[in-house]
Design a protein around this motif. Structure first.
Motif, PDB file in Angstrom:
ATOM      1  N   LYS A 131     -26.073 -56.056  15.273  1.00 33.83           N
ATOM      2  CA  LYS A 131     -26.036 -54.667  15.707  1.00 33.83           C
ATOM      3  C   LYS A 131     -24.583 -54.219  15.913  1.00 33.83           C
ATOM      4  O   LYS A 131     -23.687 -55.049  16.110  1.00 33.83           O
ATOM      5  CB  LYS A 131     -26.831 -54.495  17.002  1.00 33.83           C
ATOM      6  CG  LYS A 131     -28.317 -54.742  16.840  1.00 33.83           C
ATOM      7  CD  LYS A 131     -29.083 -54.420  18.106  1.00 33.83           C
ATOM      8  CE  LYS A 131     -30.576 -54.671  17.902  1.00 33.83           C
ATOM      9  NZ  LYS A 131     -31.123 -53.839  16.813  1.00 33.83           N
ATOM     10  N   PRO A 132     -24.315 -52.898  15.868  1.00 32.00           N
ATOM     11  CA  PRO A 132     -22.961 -52.404  16.114  1.00 32.00           C
ATOM     12  C   PRO A 132     -22.429 -52.915  17.455  1.00 32.00           C
ATOM     13  O   PRO A 132     -23.145 -52.980  18.451  1.00 32.00           O
ATOM     14  CB  PRO A 132     -23.144 -50.885  16.131  1.00 32.00           C
ATOM     15  CG  PRO A 132     -24.347 -50.645  15.273  1.00 32.00           C
ATOM     16  CD  PRO A 132     -25.254 -51.802  15.538  1.00 32.00           C
ATOM     17  N   GLY A 133     -21.154 -53.292  17.462  1.00 33.67           N
ATOM     18  CA  GLY A 133     -20.522 -53.796  18.670  1.00 33.67           C
ATOM     19  C   GLY A 133     -20.731 -55.271  18.927  1.00 33.67           C
ATOM     20  O   GLY A 133     -20.323 -55.772  19.973  1.00 33.67           O
ATOM     21  N   SER A 134     -21.339 -55.998  17.989  1.00 33.32           N
ATOM     22  CA  SER A 134     -21.596 -57.425  18.188  1.00 33.32           C
ATOM     23  C   SER A 134     -20.578 -58.279  17.445  1.00 33.32           C
ATOM     24  O   SER A 134     -20.011 -57.860  16.431  1.00 33.32           O
ATOM     25  CB  SER A 134     -23.006 -57.791  17.737  1.00 33.32           C
ATOM     26  OG  SER A 134     -23.172 -57.533  16.352  1.00 33.32           O
ATOM     27  N   GLN A 135     -20.353 -59.491  17.962  1.00 33.97           N
ATOM     28  CA  GLN A 135     -19.441 -60.430  17.332  1.00 33.97           C
ATOM     29  C   GLN A 135     -20.095 -61.803  17.259  1.00 33.97           C
ATOM     30  O   GLN A 135     -20.819 -62.206  18.166  1.00 33.97           O
ATOM     31  CB  GLN A 135     -18.116 -60.532  18.087  1.00 33.97           C
ATOM     32  CG  GLN A 135     -17.105 -61.437  17.388  1.00 33.97           C
ATOM     33  CD  GLN A 135     -15.684 -61.254  17.886  1.00 33.97           C
ATOM     34  OE1 GLN A 135     -15.455 -60.522  18.838  1.00 33.97           O
ATOM     35  NE2 GLN A 135     -14.739 -61.910  17.237  1.00 33.97           N
ATOM     36  N   ILE A 180     -25.518 -57.861   2.498  1.00 35.58           N
ATOM     37  CA  ILE A 180     -26.753 -57.225   2.033  1.00 35.58           C
ATOM     38  C   ILE A 180     -26.771 -55.743   2.380  1.00 35.58           C
ATOM     39  O   ILE A 180     -27.114 -54.886   1.560  1.00 35.58           O
ATOM     40  CB  ILE A 180     -27.992 -57.900   2.662  1.00 35.58           C
ATOM     41  CG1 ILE A 180     -27.994 -59.411   2.381  1.00 35.58           C
ATOM     42  CG2 ILE A 180     -29.279 -57.254   2.154  1.00 35.58           C
ATOM     43  CD1 ILE A 180     -28.071 -59.766   0.930  1.00 35.58           C
ATOM     44  N   ASP A 181     -26.407 -55.411   3.616  1.00 30.08           N
ATOM     45  CA  ASP A 181     -26.491 -54.023   4.079  1.00 30.08           C
ATOM     46  C   ASP A 181     -25.491 -53.801   5.204  1.00 30.08           C
ATOM     47  O   ASP A 181     -25.148 -54.725   5.942  1.00 30.08           O
ATOM     48  CB  ASP A 181     -27.911 -53.726   4.576  1.00 30.08           C
ATOM     49  CG  ASP A 181     -28.216 -52.236   4.666  1.00 30.08           C
ATOM     50  OD1 ASP A 181     -27.494 -51.445   4.016  1.00 30.08           O
ATOM     51  OD2 ASP A 181     -29.158 -51.865   5.382  1.00 30.08           O
ATOM     52  N   GLY A 182     -25.034 -52.546   5.337  1.00 31.10           N
ATOM     53  CA  GLY A 182     -24.064 -52.219   6.366  1.00 31.10           C
ATOM     54  C   GLY A 182     -22.675 -52.670   5.970  1.00 31.10           C
ATOM     55  O   GLY A 182     -22.372 -52.886   4.794  1.00 31.10           O
ATOM     56  N   GLU A 183     -21.798 -52.808   6.966  1.00 33.48           N
ATOM     57  CA  GLU A 183     -20.445 -53.273   6.708  1.00 33.48           C
ATOM     58  C   GLU A 183     -19.929 -54.034   7.926  1.00 33.48           C
ATOM     59  O   GLU A 183     -20.333 -53.771   9.060  1.00 33.48           O
ATOM     60  CB  GLU A 183     -19.514 -52.104   6.371  1.00 33.48           C
ATOM     61  CG  GLU A 183     -19.443 -51.029   7.428  1.00 33.48           C
ATOM     62  CD  GLU A 183     -18.552 -49.871   7.031  1.00 33.48           C
ATOM     63  OE1 GLU A 183     -18.363 -49.651   5.821  1.00 33.48           O
ATOM     64  OE2 GLU A 183     -18.022 -49.193   7.926  1.00 33.48           O
ATOM     65  N   GLY A 184     -19.055 -55.005   7.666  1.00 31.74           N
ATOM     66  CA  GLY A 184     -18.548 -55.830   8.754  1.00 31.74           C
ATOM     67  C   GLY A 184     -17.159 -56.339   8.468  1.00 31.74           C
ATOM     68  O   GLY A 184     -16.635 -56.203   7.348  1.00 31.74           O
ATOM     69  N   SER A 205     -18.034 -48.731  15.918  1.00 29.39           N
ATOM     70  CA  SER A 205     -17.928 -47.472  15.187  1.00 29.39           C
ATOM     71  C   SER A 205     -18.759 -47.429  13.915  1.00 29.39           C
ATOM     72  O   SER A 205     -18.919 -46.375  13.305  1.00 29.39           O
ATOM     73  CB  SER A 205     -16.458 -47.208  14.829  1.00 29.39           C
ATOM     74  OG  SER A 205     -15.939 -48.290  14.060  1.00 29.39           O
ATOM     75  N   SER A 206     -19.304 -48.590  13.490  1.00 28.08           N
ATOM     76  CA  SER A 206     -20.061 -48.602  12.233  1.00 28.08           C
ATOM     77  C   SER A 206     -21.345 -47.792  12.335  1.00 28.08           C
ATOM     78  O   SER A 206     -21.778 -47.156  11.375  1.00 28.08           O
ATOM     79  CB  SER A 206     -20.393 -50.038  11.834  1.00 28.08           C
ATOM     80  OG  SER A 206     -21.416 -50.582  12.660  1.00 28.08           O
ATOM     81  N   GLY A 207     -21.999 -47.829  13.509  1.00 29.36           N
ATOM     82  CA  GLY A 207     -23.225 -47.071  13.721  1.00 29.36           C
ATOM     83  C   GLY A 207     -24.422 -47.574  12.938  1.00 29.36           C
ATOM     84  O   GLY A 207     -25.448 -46.912  12.859  1.00 29.36           O
ATOM     85  N   LYS A 208     -24.316 -48.778  12.337  1.00 29.48           N
ATOM     86  CA  LYS A 208     -25.393 -49.294  11.489  1.00 29.48           C
ATOM     87  C   LYS A 208     -25.443 -50.809  11.588  1.00 29.48           C
ATOM     88  O   LYS A 208     -24.409 -51.462  11.750  1.00 29.48           O
ATOM     89  CB  LYS A 208     -25.160 -48.862  10.036  1.00 29.48           C
ATOM     90  CG  LYS A 208     -26.269 -49.235   9.071  1.00 29.48           C
ATOM     91  CD  LYS A 208     -25.962 -48.720   7.673  1.00 29.48           C
ATOM     92  CE  LYS A 208     -27.097 -49.080   6.704  1.00 29.48           C
ATOM     93  NZ  LYS A 208     -26.814 -48.584   5.322  1.00 29.48           N
ATOM     94  N   ASP A 209     -26.638 -51.381  11.479  1.00 27.48           N
ATOM     95  CA  ASP A 209     -26.772 -52.838  11.468  1.00 27.48           C
ATOM     96  C   ASP A 209     -26.052 -53.423  10.257  1.00 27.48           C
ATOM     97  O   ASP A 209     -26.029 -52.826   9.172  1.00 27.48           O
ATOM     98  CB  ASP A 209     -28.238 -53.247  11.427  1.00 27.48           C
ATOM     99  CG  ASP A 209     -28.949 -53.040  12.753  1.00 27.48           C
ATOM    100  OD1 ASP A 209     -28.300 -52.631  13.737  1.00 27.48           O
ATOM    101  OD2 ASP A 209     -30.178 -53.281  12.804  1.00 27.48           O
TER     102      ASP A 209
END
Length: 305
Positions: free
Chosen positions: A185-189, A205-209, A245-249
């Motif tokens: 989830k956003p804000g996780s490390q 697969i999806d989102g960005e990190g 700030s990503s706002g997406k999983d």
């Protein structure tokens, strides 16, 4: 060491190569994105190929074809795939299910979509050592409910192979392998351990990190879906952050394995150690011998309709 207890690494891994996978056609009208196996990343010992399959065509699949010398790992996110082989093994791989197939000395099988709608999953090819290339074919299959999983407030992981957060997969890997499916989830490390001398990579697969040392920094450039990130080796682990700030999983797989350090000679679906062994594999398949005996009279349901 588990990912839940590591706060830093003595020898952290960082990204040494980034490759974008683009849609292409394979099999019969199947749409895939190839990661390992592209010209820019031909193989990453012990891995030969990773394909992301994402298609809505009811006929887009992989009818009868042979394999020798390696293992295929099929893992579905959405939809279903029917599979059958010339030894009478058949079934359906549904969303969340896993099939770890050891082709060994020879198998002929088909993999075709089951029903309408989107079909989304991954197929990984794992090389076998010279001592295992001619073993008898075998299957390990896990329904979604039997796949080892960990759920925390901000991170979920399915442990396809290997270990994460102290939880181990029941799958036996002849070539030592880890295969972890993370959703953050956003804000996780995340800090995930990787055996020191294994080769490893990430496929988004999806989102960005952000991946590698300093991944929690807002000024780091995030990596988006369909990118393969080869990680440095040796190293004891990788850090990953899904920025607030990503706002997406963020969803990605982390895959690692012990290098075999053996010659790789590949001809399509045959992977051996020498050209002579490849020539023998082709002849064995053509003449229906030495593991391919059942190919003489067998035809899958997908071709007999």
């Amino acid at each position: 060491m588990s990912s839940s207890t590591i706060s830093s690494f003595l020898n952290p891994r960082y990204v040494v190569q980034k490759v974008l996978s683009r849609p292409q056609r394979e099999g019969v009208d199947a749409i895939i994105r190839r990661s390992i196996g592209r010209p820019e990343l031909r193989n990453l010992d012990p891995f030969l190929m990773l394909d992301e399959i994402k298609d809505s065509s009811p006929k887009g699949g992989f009818p009868d074809h042979p394999h020798r010398g390696f293992e295929t790992v099929t893992y579905m996110f959405q939809g279903s795939i029917n599979h059958e082989d010339f030894k009478g093994h058949k079934g359906t791989i549904n969303a969340g299910d896993l099939q770890w197939m050891t082709a060994g000395r020879g198998i002929v099988h088909s993999e075709m979509p089951a029903g309408d709608g989107a079909h989304h999953g991954l197929q990984l090819w794992v090389n076998l050592s010279s001592k295992d290339k001619m073993i008898e074919p075998n299957y390990q299959e896990l329904a979604s409910k039997d796949v080892a999983k960990v759920h925390t407030d901000k991170i979920d992981v399915s442990v396809i192979a290997g270990e994460s957060f102290g939880v181990k997969s029941p799958v036996y890997t002849r070539t030592p392998t880890m295969f972890l499916d993370f959703t953050m989830k956003p804000g996780s490390q995340l800090n995930q351990a990787i055996p020191e001398n294994w080769n490893s990579f990430v496929y988004v697969i999806d989102g960005e990190g952000v991946f590698g040392p300093g991944s929690s920094r807002e000024n780091q450039s995030p990596v988006s879906a369909h990118h393969t990130l080869v990680l440095s080796s040796p190293g004891d682990g990788v850090s990953v952050c899904n920025l607030e700030s990503s706002g997406k999983d963020l969803r990605f797989v982390l895959i690692g394995g012990l290098p075999l350090n053996e010659p790789i000679v590949q001809y399509g679906p045959f992977v051996m150690n020498t050209n002579a062994e490849i020539e023998m594999a082709i002849k064995d398949y053509q003449l229906c011998r030495n593991g391919f005996e059942n190919a003489r009279h067998w035809k899958s349901g997908s071709l007999s309709k």
